[in-house]
Each structure stands twice: as structure tokens, then as C-alpha cells.
Design a protein around this motif. Structure first.
Motif, PDB file in Angstrom:
ATOM      1  N   THR A  67       0.865  -1.170   0.000  1.00  0.00           N
ATOM      2  CA  THR A  67       0.000   0.000   0.000  1.00  0.00           C
ATOM      3  C   THR A  67       0.910   1.231   0.000  1.00  0.00           C
ATOM      4  O   THR A  67       2.121   1.111  -0.190  1.00  0.00           O
ATOM      5  CB  THR A  67      -0.912   0.030   1.241  1.00  0.00           C
ATOM      6  OG1 THR A  67      -0.096   0.199   2.413  1.00  0.00           O
ATOM      7  CG2 THR A  67      -1.707  -1.265   1.359  1.00  0.00           C
ATOM      8  N   ARG A  68       0.346   2.394   0.241  1.00  0.00           N
ATOM      9  CA  ARG A  68       1.180   3.592   0.251  1.00  0.00           C
ATOM     10  C   ARG A  68       1.817   3.858   1.610  1.00  0.00           C
ATOM     11  O   ARG A  68       2.583   4.818   1.770  1.00  0.00           O
ATOM     12  CB  ARG A  68       0.378   4.808  -0.204  1.00  0.00           C
ATOM     13  CG  ARG A  68      -0.727   5.234   0.731  1.00  0.00           C
ATOM     14  CD  ARG A  68      -1.498   6.413   0.154  1.00  0.00           C
ATOM     15  NE  ARG A  68      -0.646   7.552  -0.111  1.00  0.00           N
ATOM     16  CZ  ARG A  68      -0.942   8.560  -0.933  1.00  0.00           C
ATOM     17  NH1 ARG A  68      -2.090   8.537  -1.581  1.00  0.00           N
ATOM     18  NH2 ARG A  68      -0.122   9.559  -1.111  1.00  0.00           N
ATOM     19  N   ALA A 118      -0.805   2.440 -10.130  1.00  0.00           N
ATOM     20  CA  ALA A 118      -1.533   3.474  -9.395  1.00  0.00           C
ATOM     21  C   ALA A 118      -2.899   3.644 -10.040  1.00  0.00           C
ATOM     22  O   ALA A 118      -3.295   4.734 -10.383  1.00  0.00           O
ATOM     23  CB  ALA A 118      -0.778   4.787  -9.386  1.00  0.00           C
ATOM     24  N   ASP A 119      -3.602   2.560 -10.275  1.00  0.00           N
ATOM     25  CA  ASP A 119      -4.951   2.403 -10.838  1.00  0.00           C
ATOM     26  C   ASP A 119      -5.010   1.221 -11.791  1.00  0.00           C
ATOM     27  O   ASP A 119      -6.056   0.579 -11.914  1.00  0.00           O
ATOM     28  CB  ASP A 119      -5.481   3.647 -11.559  1.00  0.00           C
ATOM     29  CG  ASP A 119      -5.837   4.786 -10.611  1.00  0.00           C
ATOM     30  OD1 ASP A 119      -6.208   4.498  -9.454  1.00  0.00           O
ATOM     31  OD2 ASP A 119      -5.704   5.950 -11.018  1.00  0.00           O
ATOM     32  N   ALA A 130      -5.545  -4.537  -5.920  1.00  0.00           N
ATOM     33  CA  ALA A 130      -6.423  -3.367  -5.938  1.00  0.00           C
ATOM     34  C   ALA A 130      -6.166  -2.539  -7.198  1.00  0.00           C
ATOM     35  O   ALA A 130      -5.033  -2.404  -7.652  1.00  0.00           O
ATOM     36  CB  ALA A 130      -6.180  -2.524  -4.695  1.00  0.00           C
ATOM     37  N   THR A 173      -8.681   1.692  -6.092  1.00  0.00           N
ATOM     38  CA  THR A 173      -7.608   2.634  -5.795  1.00  0.00           C
ATOM     39  C   THR A 173      -8.064   4.085  -5.907  1.00  0.00           C
ATOM     40  O   THR A 173      -7.520   4.962  -5.234  1.00  0.00           O
ATOM     41  CB  THR A 173      -6.411   2.397  -6.724  1.00  0.00           C
ATOM     42  OG1 THR A 173      -6.866   2.355  -8.088  1.00  0.00           O
ATOM     43  CG2 THR A 173      -5.722   1.079  -6.396  1.00  0.00           C
ATOM     44  N   ASP A 232     -10.080   4.397  -2.412  1.00  0.00           N
ATOM     45  CA  ASP A 232      -9.408   4.046  -1.167  1.00  0.00           C
ATOM     46  C   ASP A 232      -8.072   4.774  -1.046  1.00  0.00           C
ATOM     47  O   ASP A 232      -7.132   4.503  -1.798  1.00  0.00           O
ATOM     48  CB  ASP A 232      -9.184   2.532  -1.130  1.00  0.00           C
ATOM     49  CG  ASP A 232      -8.775   2.028   0.243  1.00  0.00           C
ATOM     50  OD1 ASP A 232      -8.145   2.799   0.993  1.00  0.00           O
ATOM     51  OD2 ASP A 232      -9.069   0.858   0.557  1.00  0.00           O
ATOM     52  N   PHE A 257      -4.196   3.668  -1.047  1.00  0.00           N
ATOM     53  CA  PHE A 257      -3.446   3.371  -2.259  1.00  0.00           C
ATOM     54  C   PHE A 257      -3.129   4.654  -3.028  1.00  0.00           C
ATOM     55  O   PHE A 257      -3.863   5.641  -2.950  1.00  0.00           O
ATOM     56  CB  PHE A 257      -4.245   2.434  -3.176  1.00  0.00           C
ATOM     57  CG  PHE A 257      -4.535   1.099  -2.558  1.00  0.00           C
ATOM     58  CD1 PHE A 257      -3.585   0.103  -2.563  1.00  0.00           C
ATOM     59  CD2 PHE A 257      -5.766   0.846  -1.962  1.00  0.00           C
ATOM     60  CE1 PHE A 257      -3.847  -1.139  -1.982  1.00  0.00           C
ATOM     61  CE2 PHE A 257      -6.040  -0.376  -1.384  1.00  0.00           C
ATOM     62  CZ  PHE A 257      -5.074  -1.374  -1.387  1.00  0.00           C
ATOM     63  N   SER A 306      -3.233   6.691  -6.420  1.00  0.00           N
ATOM     64  CA  SER A 306      -4.178   6.692  -7.535  1.00  0.00           C
ATOM     65  C   SER A 306      -3.875   7.861  -8.452  1.00  0.00           C
ATOM     66  O   SER A 306      -3.993   9.024  -8.048  1.00  0.00           O
ATOM     67  CB  SER A 306      -5.622   6.793  -7.036  1.00  0.00           C
ATOM     68  OG  SER A 306      -6.513   7.023  -8.120  1.00  0.00           O
ATOM     69  N   GLN A 348       2.363   1.847  -5.948  1.00  0.00           N
ATOM     70  CA  GLN A 348       2.486   0.667  -5.122  1.00  0.00           C
ATOM     71  C   GLN A 348       2.901  -0.508  -6.002  1.00  0.00           C
ATOM     72  O   GLN A 348       2.929  -0.384  -7.219  1.00  0.00           O
ATOM     73  CB  GLN A 348       1.196   0.348  -4.375  1.00  0.00           C
ATOM     74  CG  GLN A 348      -0.050   0.215  -5.219  1.00  0.00           C
ATOM     75  CD  GLN A 348      -0.934   1.454  -5.177  1.00  0.00           C
ATOM     76  OE1 GLN A 348      -0.740   2.343  -4.347  1.00  0.00           O
ATOM     77  NE2 GLN A 348      -1.896   1.531  -6.076  1.00  0.00           N
TER      78      GLN A 348
END
Length: 246
Positions: free
Chosen positions: A17-18, A105-106, A158, A218, A221, A224, A226, A236
Motif C-alpha cells: 500500500t502507500r 496506481a490504478d 487493488a 484505488t 481508497d 493506495f 491513484s 504501489q
């Protein structure tokens, strides 16, 4: 009692995750992308931390120069100079102890494994790559190396959900022609894409039946990174490796 030593497990799959790194805003904090404008020293520190957490040397984690292509690369070792594998969006290996990383990132990170054959892959499945068959080509390359679709396990991380991934209708219909099942409507009632849904259908059509998918979005939430939500942001990772024998 069954051993919980991770070295005894046939394959390891990890998504980050971030959280947990040293990068500063807007890359805070566990950014693993070295192409997004973050401080290179911070990225290097984060990558070292990731390698330490999963119990591998940083030099044994292989990254890609992702370009939204459908190019698949087979690797047996990391580049000697520590650089990314050039212009590719999927990595395949049979080498134990070599971790394959995909940055997102998506886009959809896809981790594939046939532990009986000892073949694994990490795939960057963005809109264009997924449309143009990056996952299909990766499965085919794994089969060339001895994998069988019925034994492959697929894990999708994700990613942007169909509920929030808005695109022009013409774009969505174009993707649908190549990746059936991806066309959808967002929660706003606008045209959207659900890449994971399309990949699920594609994997099933290829004979891959063991499929798991993280349902988190992403865009929604904030755990993460995005690109859709933030623009300038970090990345991520999804990481997969075959442990060396204990």
C-alpha cells in the motif's frame, strides 16, 4: 504442527500500500516508482525496505520500464546495473529467489503462478495493455515454459473499479471488443471500464480457473496511490517470487 516458515511455501505473492515508507508528499510514503518525480534516494530507501521485508536482497527484485504495451519478457536474473527491464509490461521467470515487481496506481497488477512447473509472472495490465492482450500473452509464454492453465493461480490486486473508472463511451466500447466483460456503468451512470472483470473473463477463457481478486478501488481508497485521484502520485507494487529451497 505445520511449519509457517515462508521458505516452505511454494510461491509468495505480496501487494504493498502507500504506507510504511520515507517519501514525502505527494508521494507519501511507500512510493516504489522511480519515474514519477520523487526523490531518488527516497525511492531507493523504499525499495530496499521492501526487499528487506520480503527477505530478499534488493538486487534480486526485478522492476519493469512499463509502457502500456503487450510485450512479455522472460528473465533469469536482474539487470546487472540495477536498472529496470526495458519497455515491457510483463515479466516471467523460472528462477528461484528472483522476485518480479509490477508498479501501479490504478492499473491492475496481476500475479500468476504455476508452482508445479516452477513458472511465475508479474503483469502490468492497464487499459491499453489489457485491451491488447498482455495477460493472454503472458499466460501463453508461461505455457511455453511448462505451465498448464488449469494449474495457474491468478491474483489481481487493488485497481480502479468499474464503479469509478470513467472513460468516453467510444473508448469503453473499443476495449470491450478486445476484452469482453470490461464495459460497465459507473455509480454516476456514466460509461466506465472494469478491467478486472474483463481479465477475469479472459483468464477463464484461457483455462485459468484459480483466480482471486482484491476488490478494493484505488480511486476511492486512500490507502493506495491513484493517478486518477491525485495526478502526481507514487506507485504501489505487486511482487511475486519462488522461494529458494530451505
Amino acid at each position: 504442527m505445520e511449519s509457517l516458515d515462508p521458505r516452505t511455501r511454494p510461491v509468495r505473492k505480496v501487494f504493498t500500500t502507500r504506507a510504511g515508507g520515507v517519501s514525502q508528499s505527494p508521494f507519501d510514503s511507500f512510493n516504489l516508482g522511480d519515474h514519477v518525480g520523487d526523490n531518488p534516494d527516497d525511492v531507493a530507501a523504499n525499495r530496499t525496505r521492501l526487499a528487506e521485508i520480503i527477505g530478499l536482497a534488493p538486487s534480486n527484485v526485478v522492476y519493469m520500464e512499463q509502457v502500456h504495451s503487450n510485450t512479455v519478457s522472460v528473465v533469469s536474473q536482474a539487470p546487472h546495473d540495477g536498472s529496470a527491464v526495458e519497455t515491457t509490461d510483463a515479466l516471467v521467470t523460472t528462477t528461484r529467489g528472483l522476485a518480479l515487481a509490477v508498479l501501479v496506481a490504478d492499473c491492475v497488477p496481476v500475479l500468476l503462478s504455476d508452482t508445479d512447473a516452477g513458472v511465475i509472472a508479474a503483469v502490468h495490465a492497464g487499459r491499453m495493455g489489457a485491451r491488447n492482450g498482455i495477460v493472454k500473452k503472458t499466460v501463453e509464454k508461461m505455457v511455453e515454459l511448462g505451465a498448464q492453465p488449469s494449474r495457474i493461480h491468478a491474483l489481481m490486486g487493488a485497481a480502479a473499479s468499474g464503479a469509478r473508472y470513467e472513460v468516453p463511451e467510444a473508448m469503453a466500447r473499443d476495449v470491450e471488443t478486445k476484452l469482453p466483460g470490461s464495459f460497465t456503468k459507473t455509480t454516476k451512470g456514466t460509461t466506465g471500464l472494469d478491467i478486472r472483470a474483463g481479465l477475469l473473463r479472459q483468464l477463464l477463457s484461457l483455462g485459468v480457473q484459480m483466480i482471486d481478486s482484491d476488490p478494493r478501488c484505488t480511486i476511492e481508497d486512500e490507502d493506495f496511490f491513484s493517478y486518477r485521484r491525485q495526478g502526481t502520485t507514487g506507485r504501489q507494487a505487486g511482487v511475486i517470487w519462488l522461494p529458494t529451497e530451505a
